[in-house]
Design an enzyme around this catalytic site. Structure first.
Site, PDB file in Angstrom:
ATOM      1  N   LYS A  33       1.844 -21.666  23.753  1.00 26.92           N
ATOM      2  CA  LYS A  33       1.667 -22.607  24.866  1.00 26.92           C
ATOM      3  C   LYS A  33       0.334 -23.359  24.776  1.00 26.92           C
ATOM      4  CE  LYS A  33      -1.896 -20.792  26.491  1.00 26.92           C
ATOM      5  NZ  LYS A  33      -2.720 -19.829  26.349  1.00 26.92           N
ATOM      6  N   GLY A  68      -5.596 -15.228  18.632  1.00 30.85           N
ATOM      7  CA  GLY A  68      -6.845 -15.353  19.375  1.00 30.85           C
ATOM      8  C   GLY A  68      -7.436 -16.751  19.350  1.00 30.85           C
ATOM      9  N   SER A  69      -6.587 -17.774  19.542  1.00 29.89           N
ATOM     10  CA  SER A  69      -7.074 -19.157  19.444  1.00 29.89           C
ATOM     11  C   SER A  69      -6.730 -20.002  20.652  1.00 29.89           C
ATOM     12  CB  SER A  69      -6.492 -19.839  18.201  1.00 29.89           C
ATOM     13  OG  SER A  69      -6.850 -19.124  17.064  1.00 29.89           O
ATOM     14  N   GLU A 118       0.772  -7.912  28.464  1.00 33.91           N
ATOM     15  CA  GLU A 118      -0.416  -8.777  28.461  1.00 33.91           C
ATOM     16  C   GLU A 118      -1.610  -8.068  29.111  1.00 33.91           C
ATOM     17  OE1 GLU A 118      -0.953 -11.567  26.540  1.00 33.91           O
ATOM     18  OE2 GLU A 118      -0.999 -13.043  28.142  1.00 33.91           O
ATOM     19  N   ASP A 158       0.565 -17.275  30.869  1.00 37.81           N
ATOM     20  CA  ASP A 158       0.932 -17.375  29.451  1.00 37.81           C
ATOM     21  C   ASP A 158       2.308 -16.766  29.185  1.00 37.81           C
ATOM     22  OD1 ASP A 158      -1.578 -18.441  29.229  1.00 37.81           O
ATOM     23  OD2 ASP A 158      -2.363 -16.953  27.820  1.00 37.81           O
ATOM     24  N   LEU A 176      -3.665 -20.392  21.986  1.00 39.22           N
ATOM     25  CA  LEU A 176      -2.290 -20.905  22.038  1.00 39.22           C
ATOM     26  C   LEU A 176      -1.302 -19.825  22.488  1.00 39.22           C
ATOM     27  CD1 LEU A 176      -2.152 -23.203  18.860  1.00 39.22           C
ATOM     28  CD2 LEU A 176      -2.800 -23.791  21.201  1.00 39.22           C
ATOM     29  N   GLY A 177      -1.830 -18.768  23.093  1.00 36.85           N
ATOM     30  CA  GLY A 177      -0.959 -17.761  23.702  1.00 36.85           C
ATOM     31  C   GLY A 177      -0.256 -16.836  22.718  1.00 36.85           C
TER      32      GLY A 177
HETATM   33  N1  LIG Z   1       2.086 -11.435  16.086  1.00 38.76           N
HETATM   34  C1  LIG Z   1       1.234 -10.505  16.516  1.00 38.76           C
HETATM   35  N2  LIG Z   1       1.232  -9.257  16.001  1.00 38.76           N
HETATM   36  C2  LIG Z   1       0.384  -8.317  16.462  1.00 38.76           C
HETATM   37  N3  LIG Z   1      -0.546  -8.509  17.410  1.00 38.76           N
HETATM   38  C3  LIG Z   1      -0.603  -9.723  17.958  1.00 38.76           C
HETATM   39  C4  LIG Z   1       0.269 -10.789  17.549  1.00 38.76           C
HETATM   40  N4  LIG Z   1      -0.051 -11.871  18.268  1.00 38.76           N
HETATM   41  C5  LIG Z   1      -1.067 -11.514  19.086  1.00 38.76           C
HETATM   42  N5  LIG Z   1      -1.404 -10.229  18.899  1.00 38.76           N
HETATM   43  C6  LIG Z   1      -2.458  -9.477  19.610  1.00 38.76           C
HETATM   44  O1  LIG Z   1      -3.045 -10.360  20.561  1.00 38.76           O
HETATM   45  C7  LIG Z   1      -4.456 -10.532  20.292  1.00 38.76           C
HETATM   46  C8  LIG Z   1      -4.871 -11.964  20.578  1.00 38.76           C
HETATM   47  O2  LIG Z   1      -4.725 -12.191  21.952  1.00 38.76           O
HETATM   48  P1  LIG Z   1      -5.722 -13.073  22.804  1.00 38.76           P
HETATM   49  O3  LIG Z   1      -5.184 -13.075  24.163  1.00 38.76           O
HETATM   50  O4  LIG Z   1      -7.121 -12.647  22.590  1.00 38.76           O
HETATM   51  O5  LIG Z   1      -5.575 -14.532  22.142  1.00 38.76           O
HETATM   52  P2  LIG Z   1      -4.416 -15.612  22.327  1.00 38.76           P
HETATM   53  O6  LIG Z   1      -3.329 -15.033  23.140  1.00 38.76           O
HETATM   54  O7  LIG Z   1      -4.053 -16.116  20.974  1.00 38.76           O
HETATM   55  O8  LIG Z   1      -5.157 -16.792  23.113  1.00 38.76           O
HETATM   56  P3  LIG Z   1      -5.071 -17.130  24.701  1.00 38.76           P
HETATM   57  O9  LIG Z   1      -4.925 -15.840  25.411  1.00 38.76           O
HETATM   58  O10 LIG Z   1      -6.365 -17.806  25.008  1.00 38.76           O
HETATM   59  O11 LIG Z   1      -3.911 -18.047  24.821  1.00 38.76           O
HETATM   60  C9  LIG Z   1      -4.614 -10.169  18.820  1.00 38.76           C
HETATM   61  O12 LIG Z   1      -5.924  -9.714  18.570  1.00 38.76           O
HETATM   62  C10 LIG Z   1      -3.566  -9.064  18.651  1.00 38.76           C
HETATM   63  O13 LIG Z   1      -4.062  -7.807  19.075  1.00 38.76           O
HETATM   64  C1  LIG Z   2      -7.974 -17.679  30.275  1.00 33.61           C
HETATM   65  C2  LIG Z   2      -6.572 -17.597  30.868  1.00 33.61           C
HETATM   66  O1  LIG Z   2      -6.572 -18.310  32.099  1.00 33.61           O
HETATM   67  C3  LIG Z   2      -5.542 -18.287  29.988  1.00 33.61           C
HETATM   68  C4  LIG Z   2      -5.470 -17.776  28.582  1.00 33.61           C
HETATM   69  O2  LIG Z   2      -4.489 -18.515  27.894  1.00 33.61           O
HETATM   70  C5  LIG Z   2      -6.241 -16.143  31.104  1.00 33.61           C
HETATM   71  C6  LIG Z   2      -5.024 -15.938  31.994  1.00 33.61           C
HETATM   72  O3  LIG Z   2      -4.648 -16.825  32.783  1.00 33.61           O
HETATM   73  O4  LIG Z   2      -4.447 -14.849  31.925  1.00 33.61           O
HETATM   74 MG   LIG Z   3      -3.652 -14.223  25.046  1.00 37.54          MG
END
Ligand SMILES: Nc1ncnc2c1ncn2[C@@H]1O[C@H](COP(=O)(O)OP(=O)(O)OP(=O)(O)O)[C@@H](O)[C@H]1O
Ligand SMILES: C[C@@](O)(CCO)CC(=O)[O-]
Ligand SMILES: [Mg+2]
Length: 373
Positions: free
Chosen positions: A10, A138-139, A188, A199, A141-142
């Protein structure tokens, strides 16, 4: 028997972080997915294959023995519930014993979440689970939500009695969508600590949504909306960034309340513009969206979740008269740049890529979780 599921990542157009504190936010699904394949052993072969195997793109790994013998906690029920602190501790110990290499340690929270969701929904039954993703971890994009949603979709789909083969991906019915979204939210929580739920909800339902304190409004866009996504490749962790904002809120409750109120207004105005059927020209709408993104970015800066790499993207795109804001948790990760109708973005992309950033576009507002038998 094999069940497949996929769930999208997302972008958050407005309202990240403030949404954790009760403000409105606007998010949309993008066409980058996490895929889960769940292979269940045949009944007759069960004795020879009593293990749970998880194959991640980045870490092939299987449990050392039958689940019943290794899992030190009770499996859950059919209704979504939060993972207790004690269970989480037991899972953390178990994951630690697996000796995950130091450079892959960030996967631990994903593996803990996997173990808990799997045993909660499917008990101690053996299976092979293969997970791949098109999303950067961890970038912003959810990736965590797409992981939880795709996994719970596959787990729930495995218990659907009508598994007649159908061509291609198909959506789940409303009851199952609601159920898997609740489970994914609980997952989550293990990864994020205190997620708002936006998300997992946009990953489950797809399209574009307005979200406030768990209440979802599906948005019907009445204008073209194109965004450039720039991944700064600066790694960060959503859990730490969310707790940083909470700590700042404890220190300065009144100032932060005003910040969150301002974000709430931005998200509501943005949702109204996107949905508006007025005679207002697309150019005027785009100008308003640009300004709202600029204000939102300023407020994210004041929450302490921006980063010098994000500032570089903002400055660079501004040189090309384009407006950007961070998306997701910030602290690095991805930045959105609005591409008004007719924008030629090549020069900006060239400059962004010269800093080592990665640029791409994604289609916005597509389908949510889907399954395939
Ligand atoms: N395909 C996957 N396989 C295993 N673990 C995953 C996978 N995708 C995400 N994760 C777990 O989720 C963590 C990343 O989640 P984090 O919420 O920090 O970042 P994001 O979801 O990419 O970004 P945001 O929450 O800002 O949208 C990873 O470190 C890992 O532990
Ligand atoms: C930073 C945040 O607002 C969005 C992360 O994609 C956390 C959340 O809403 O759970
Ligand atoms: Mg996340």
């Amino acid at each position: 028997m094999e069940v497949k599921a996929r769930a999208p990542g997302k972008i958050i157009l407005a309202g990240e972080h403030a949404v954790v504190h009760g403000s409105t936010a606007v998010a949309a699904a993008i066409d980058l997915y996490t895929y889960v394949t769940l292979r269940l052993p045949l009944q007759s072969a069960a004795e020879n294959n009593d293990r749970l195997t998880l194959q991640l793109k980045d870490l092939p790994w299987s449990f050392p023995g039958p689940l019943k013998e290794v899992i030190p906690f009770d499996s859950n029920t059919s209704t979504p519930a939060s993972c207790s602190g004690d269970t989480l501790k037991s899972i953390a110990v178990l994951v630690e014993e697996q000796n995950i290499p130091e450079e892959k340690i960030w996967l631990s929270s994903g593996i803990s979440t996997f173990l808990w969701l799997y045993t909660s929904i499917r008990g101690f039954n053996p299976a092979t689970v293969i997970i791949t993703t098109e999303l950067p971890y961890g970038s912003g994009l959810g990736s965590s939500a797409a992981f939880c949603v795709a996994l719970t979709s596959a787990l729930i789909a495995s218990s659907i009695s009508d598994k007649t083969h159908r061509e291609g991906w198909c959506s789940l019915d409303e009851t199952n969508l609601e159920l898997l979204n609740k489970w994914a939210f609980e997952g989550e929580k293990i990864i994020h600590g205190k997620p708002s739920g936006i998300d997992n909800t946009v990953s489950a339902y797809g399209n574009m949504i307005k979200f406030c304190s768990g209440e979802i409004t599906r948005l019907q866009s009445n204008m073209p909306l194109r965004m450039l996504i720039t991944n700064t490749k600066v790694g960060r962790n959503t859990k730490a960034l969310v707790s940083g904002v909470s700590e700042r809120t404890v220190r300065h409750p009144y100032a932060m309340k005003s910040v969150f109120n301002a974000v709430d207004s931005i998200s509501k105005e943005l949702a109204a513009i996107i949905q508006s059927k007025d005679e207002v020209s697309v150019t005027e709408k785009e100008e308003s969206i640009k300004e709202l993104m600029e204000i939102n970015q300023g407020l994210l800066q004041s929450m302490g979740v921006s980063h010098s790499s994000i500032d570089t993207v903002i400055r660079t795109t501004l040189k090309h008269k384009l407006t950007s804001k961070l998306t997701g948790a910030g602290g690095g990760g991805c930045v959105l740049t609005l591409l008004p109708t007719g924008t030629v973005v090549d020069k900006a992309v060239e400059e962004l890529e010269s800093y080592g950033f990665q640029c791409f576009t994604a289609s916005i507002g597509g389908n949510g979780a889907e399954i395939c038998f």
